[in-house]
Design an enzyme around this catalytic site. Structure first.
Site, PDB file in Angstrom:
ATOM      1  N   GLU A  82      -6.342 -12.297  39.484  1.00 60.69           N
ATOM      2  CA  GLU A  82      -6.164 -11.409  38.329  1.00 60.69           C
ATOM      3  C   GLU A  82      -7.100 -10.230  38.545  1.00 60.69           C
ATOM      4  O   GLU A  82      -8.316 -10.375  38.510  1.00 60.69           O
ATOM      5  CB  GLU A  82      -6.477 -12.175  37.051  1.00 60.69           C
ATOM      6  CG  GLU A  82      -5.899 -11.501  35.830  1.00 60.69           C
ATOM      7  CD  GLU A  82      -6.852 -10.499  35.245  1.00 60.69           C
ATOM      8  OE1 GLU A  82      -6.815  -9.322  35.684  1.00 60.69           O
ATOM      9  OE2 GLU A  82      -7.646 -10.876  34.375  1.00 60.69           O
ATOM     10  N   LYS A 109     -18.280 -20.215  40.309  1.00 62.42           N
ATOM     11  CA  LYS A 109     -19.270 -19.210  40.727  1.00 62.42           C
ATOM     12  C   LYS A 109     -19.164 -18.052  39.738  1.00 62.42           C
ATOM     13  O   LYS A 109     -18.301 -17.194  39.865  1.00 62.42           O
ATOM     14  CB  LYS A 109     -18.959 -18.736  42.148  1.00 62.42           C
ATOM     15  CG  LYS A 109     -20.162 -18.242  42.946  1.00 62.42           C
ATOM     16  CD  LYS A 109     -20.907 -17.073  42.348  1.00 62.42           C
ATOM     17  CE  LYS A 109     -20.226 -15.746  42.599  1.00 62.42           C
ATOM     18  NZ  LYS A 109     -20.959 -14.632  41.921  1.00 62.42           N
ATOM     19  N   CYS A 128      -9.815  -6.264  31.687  1.00 67.42           N
ATOM     20  CA  CYS A 128      -8.721  -6.181  32.666  1.00 67.42           C
ATOM     21  C   CYS A 128      -7.459  -5.663  32.003  1.00 67.42           C
ATOM     22  O   CYS A 128      -6.718  -4.893  32.581  1.00 67.42           O
ATOM     23  CB  CYS A 128      -8.491  -7.530  33.327  1.00 67.42           C
ATOM     24  SG  CYS A 128      -8.496  -8.896  32.166  1.00 67.42           S
ATOM     25  N   GLU A 169      -8.278   2.232  37.912  1.00 71.80           N
ATOM     26  CA  GLU A 169      -8.935   1.484  36.849  1.00 71.80           C
ATOM     27  C   GLU A 169     -10.368   2.021  36.714  1.00 71.80           C
ATOM     28  O   GLU A 169     -11.131   2.004  37.682  1.00 71.80           O
ATOM     29  CB  GLU A 169      -8.960  -0.003  37.188  1.00 71.80           C
ATOM     30  CG  GLU A 169      -9.633  -0.829  36.114  1.00 71.80           C
ATOM     31  CD  GLU A 169      -9.556  -2.325  36.388  1.00 71.80           C
ATOM     32  OE1 GLU A 169     -10.147  -2.779  37.387  1.00 71.80           O
ATOM     33  OE2 GLU A 169      -8.912  -3.038  35.595  1.00 71.80           O
TER      34      GLU A 169
HETATM   35  P1  NAI Z   1     -16.297  -7.921  41.855  1.00 73.69           P
HETATM   36  O1  NAI Z   1     -14.875  -8.139  42.179  1.00 73.69           O
HETATM   37  O2  NAI Z   1     -17.223  -7.552  42.959  1.00 73.69           O
HETATM   38  O3  NAI Z   1     -16.903  -9.252  41.156  1.00 73.69           O
HETATM   39  C1  NAI Z   1     -16.146 -10.296  40.579  1.00 73.69           C
HETATM   40  C2  NAI Z   1     -16.646 -11.645  41.086  1.00 73.69           C
HETATM   41  O4  NAI Z   1     -16.445 -11.707  42.503  1.00 73.69           O
HETATM   42  C3  NAI Z   1     -18.143 -11.883  40.874  1.00 73.69           C
HETATM   43  O5  NAI Z   1     -18.362 -13.254  40.585  1.00 73.69           O
HETATM   44  C4  NAI Z   1     -18.733 -11.550  42.228  1.00 73.69           C
HETATM   45  O6  NAI Z   1     -19.954 -12.213  42.476  1.00 73.69           O
HETATM   46  C5  NAI Z   1     -17.653 -12.078  43.149  1.00 73.69           C
HETATM   47  N1  NAI Z   1     -17.662 -11.495  44.500  1.00 73.69           N
HETATM   48  C6  NAI Z   1     -18.060 -10.246  44.873  1.00 73.69           C
HETATM   49  N2  NAI Z   1     -17.950 -10.091  46.205  1.00 73.69           N
HETATM   50  C7  NAI Z   1     -17.458 -11.258  46.690  1.00 73.69           C
HETATM   51  C8  NAI Z   1     -17.117 -11.719  47.993  1.00 73.69           C
HETATM   52  N3  NAI Z   1     -17.267 -10.951  49.076  1.00 73.69           N
HETATM   53  N4  NAI Z   1     -16.618 -12.979  48.129  1.00 73.69           N
HETATM   54  C9  NAI Z   1     -16.447 -13.770  47.049  1.00 73.69           C
HETATM   55  N5  NAI Z   1     -16.781 -13.388  45.799  1.00 73.69           N
HETATM   56  C10 NAI Z   1     -17.271 -12.148  45.617  1.00 73.69           C
HETATM   57  O7  NAI Z   1     -16.353  -6.828  40.707  1.00 73.69           O
HETATM   58  P2  NAI Z   1     -17.617  -5.930  40.279  1.00 73.69           P
HETATM   59  O8  NAI Z   1     -18.287  -5.383  41.495  1.00 73.69           O
HETATM   60  O9  NAI Z   1     -18.434  -6.722  39.347  1.00 73.69           O
HETATM   61  O10 NAI Z   1     -16.901  -4.753  39.480  1.00 73.69           O
HETATM   62  C11 NAI Z   1     -16.333  -3.643  40.189  1.00 73.69           C
HETATM   63  C12 NAI Z   1     -15.025  -3.224  39.588  1.00 73.69           C
HETATM   64  O11 NAI Z   1     -14.109  -4.300  39.630  1.00 73.69           O
HETATM   65  C13 NAI Z   1     -15.063  -2.836  38.119  1.00 73.69           C
HETATM   66  O12 NAI Z   1     -15.449  -1.513  37.943  1.00 73.69           O
HETATM   67  C14 NAI Z   1     -13.637  -3.080  37.699  1.00 73.69           C
HETATM   68  O13 NAI Z   1     -12.825  -1.985  38.028  1.00 73.69           O
HETATM   69  C15 NAI Z   1     -13.212  -4.267  38.532  1.00 73.69           C
HETATM   70  N6  NAI Z   1     -13.304  -5.534  37.783  1.00 73.69           N
HETATM   71  C16 NAI Z   1     -12.170  -6.063  37.240  1.00 73.69           C
HETATM   72  C17 NAI Z   1     -12.241  -7.201  36.456  1.00 73.69           C
HETATM   73  C18 NAI Z   1     -11.036  -7.795  35.817  1.00 73.69           C
HETATM   74  O14 NAI Z   1     -11.139  -8.373  34.752  1.00 73.69           O
HETATM   75  N7  NAI Z   1      -9.887  -7.768  36.443  1.00 73.69           N
HETATM   76  C19 NAI Z   1     -13.509  -7.860  36.174  1.00 73.69           C
HETATM   77  C20 NAI Z   1     -14.647  -7.261  36.846  1.00 73.69           C
HETATM   78  C21 NAI Z   1     -14.520  -6.127  37.605  1.00 73.69           C
END
Ligand code: NAI
Ligand code: MG
Length: 483
Positions: free
Chosen positions: A254, A179, A288, A385
């Site tokens: 992660e 996904k 990250c 972050e």
């Molecule tokens: P997010 O954690 O919401 O999204 C990451 C993935 O999780 C996407 O595929 C999203 O569709 C999915 N997702 C979202 N809600 C979900 C749920 N309830 N159940 C299952 N899957 C779900 O991150 P977002 O909103 O894109 O970014 C917000 C913040 O997260 C960023 O500002 C950053 O601080 C952090 N982040 C960290 C990352 C890393 O590499 N560790 C990557 C992306 C975001």
């Protein structure tokens, strides 16, 4: 947007076919460099996830699950070769989809090919052990695939995360349901197309684009999934771990970081400087393992701030296809998050700022890189972050204080230490709380061979390298009593 790698950008890839999402609806994607509409992608949901999990199960119980490891390796090698042949097309898709400057997007595509090459060669080298035991017994271990693995990935490095997560899962014989993030589906779909062309059996890899709270939640809560891997935000990571608990399946998380680089007074500053800055602004800080905190021994603090500031002043920010130092953020929403943090910067001194190119479209999600001199390591911007092109330079008095500040956040993903003192290097490598520690460098060029993962809020489990193969398998002990 047209691409030979995307026969049907508005569909899911399930059981080797491009299928319309059950909802019959799509999500509009914009180009963050301009704010203009780019493409419509499928709005997958629970029904599509059901179909994808069923297809993966059938593949796992069928030809894919029974395939000899060497043959799986050959297929991964062919996927890697096809990815390599299509590096330019993949890079352009990524640049337009997420705003990543073209050179950085190209590096991601090259890394994806390299992941496939590395895991292709690992497929037939993962072995069990024989264990000395009681008289009359022969005991050995088998490493077996989990079965169906669910992969929920973010938008910041889709190709690299597909490489490290799906690559390791496939090489060990799992069947995957991926996904991708709604902001970044195009290279995931293109990867499915290339894997299909390379001869990956139907159902071994299924891709369901969709919203996190719909397709993502359906996948993490699905009873037919045997292992979950997630990269993304801390709050969603917690939801994934809770969902995994309901079915008692293993999960790899992660969740980002607040990674420090510790610069001692005896460091080779000329060597350090490019790393200090690049590790903060690469991919506009949406990394990250970004290094958002630079800790500097007091006697050289002013010098480091000044030299980093000179580099910041020269940074240029503009459309991905112009390939400047920094592109836009992935979306207007991410720009809002980063600007929200910048509004909390009271008490910090702005040391320097990059510039947004004059011709950068007004609708783009641009944030000029910003460098802060910060005396207080507990400041909110030194703890959370930010996920934007923002770094803080923080002074320390001695090794103990450096360690305390470096380890003084809830995260623990990556850390580095710059010093010529070999004994100090060894001490710091042990004392820094992180999944990876770099000595006199940062990131080691991204090395696909290097196990990667966090501690604390950065998550748990390891991806990348050979180590990932242990996580994507389960161990069986066989004890034969033969007298
Ligand atoms: P997010 O954690 O919401 O999204 C990451 C993935 O999780 C996407 O595929 C999203 O569709 C999915 N997702 C979202 N809600 C979900 C749920 N309830 N159940 C299952 N899957 C779900 O991150 P977002 O909103 O894109 O970014 C917000 C913040 O997260 C960023 O500002 C950053 O601080 C952090 N982040 C960290 C990352 C890393 O590499 N560790 C990557 C992306 C975001
Ligand atoms: Mg989110």
């Amino acid at each position: 947007m047209q691409s030979p790698l995307l026969p049907h950008p508005d569909r899911c890839f399930i059981a080797g076919d491009w299928v319309k999402p059950a909802s019959g609806t799509t999500i509009a994607v914009t180009d963050p460099s301009t704010g203009a509409p780019l493409v419509e992608i499928a709005k997958g949901g629970a029904n599509d996830i059901d179909a994808a999990v069923a297809a993966a199960r059938a593949a796992f119980e069928g030809d894919w699950g029974r395939m000899p490891a060497a043959e799986r390796g050959r297929i991964l090698a062919r996927i890697g070769a096809l990815v390599q042949e299509n590096v330019e097309a993949l890079a352009e898709l990524e640049a337009r989809d997420v705003g990543k400057p073209l050179t950085q997007a190209r590096n991601d595509a090259i890394a994806l090919a390299r992941y496939m090459e590395f895991y292709a060669g690992s497929a037939d080298k993962l072995m069990g052990e024989t264990i000395p035991y009681l008289e009359g017994y022969t005991v050995y271990t088998l490493r077996e695939a989990h079965g169906v693995t669910g992969h929920i990935i973010p938008w910041n490095y889709p190709m690299q995360i597909i490489g490290r997560s799906v690559g390791a899962a496939l090489t060990t014989g799992n069947a995957c349901v991926l996904k991708p993030a709604e902001e970044a589906c195009l290279t995931a779909l293109a990867f499915a197309e290339l894997a299909h062309r390379a001869g990956l059996p139907a159902g071994a890899l299924n891709v369901v684009p969709g919203l996190g709270e719909e397709a993502g939640a359906a996948l993490s809560g699905h009873g037919g999934v045997d292992h979950l891997s997630f990269t993304g935000s801390v709050p969603v990571g917690k939801l994934i771990q809770k969902a995994a608990a309901d079915h008692v399946v293993p999960v790899t998380l992660e969740l980002g970081g607040k990674s420090p680089q510790v610069v001692f007074a005896d460091a080779d500053l000329d060597a350090a400087l490019p790393f200090l800055v690049n590790a903060g602004i690469q991919n506009a800080g949406q990394t990250c393992s970004a290094s958002s905190r630079i800790l500097v021994e007091a006697s050289r603090y002013a010098e480091v701030v000044e030299k980093m500031a000179a580099r910041y002043a020269a940074l240029r920010c503009g459309p991905a296809m112009d390939d400047l130092d920094v592109g836009p953020l992935v979306s207007a929403a991410q720009k809002e998050i980063v600007e929200g943090f910048l509004n909390l910067s009271d008490g910090l001194e702005v040391a320097a700022q990059g510039t947004i190119a004059d011709d950068a479209p007004a609708g783009g999600a641009y944030v000029a890189p910003r460098l802060f001199a910060a005396k207080d390591p507990s400041h909110r911007l030194a703890q959370d972050e930010i996920f934007g092109p923002v770094q803080l330079v923080i002074p320390f008095a001695d090794e103990d204080e450096a360690t305390a500040i470096a380890n003084g956040t809830d995260f623990g993903l990556v850390a580095s230490c710059w010093t010529r003192d070999g004994a100090r290097q060894m001490r710091m490598a042990r004392k820094l709380r992180a999944g990876q520690v770099f000595l006199n460098n940062y990131g080691a060029g991204g090395g696909v061979e290097l196990p990667f993962g966090g501690r604390g809020l950065s998550g748990h489990g390891r991806e990348k390298g050979f180590e990932a193969l242990y996580g994507f398998t389960t161990l069986k002990t066989v004890a034969a009593l033969h007298g």
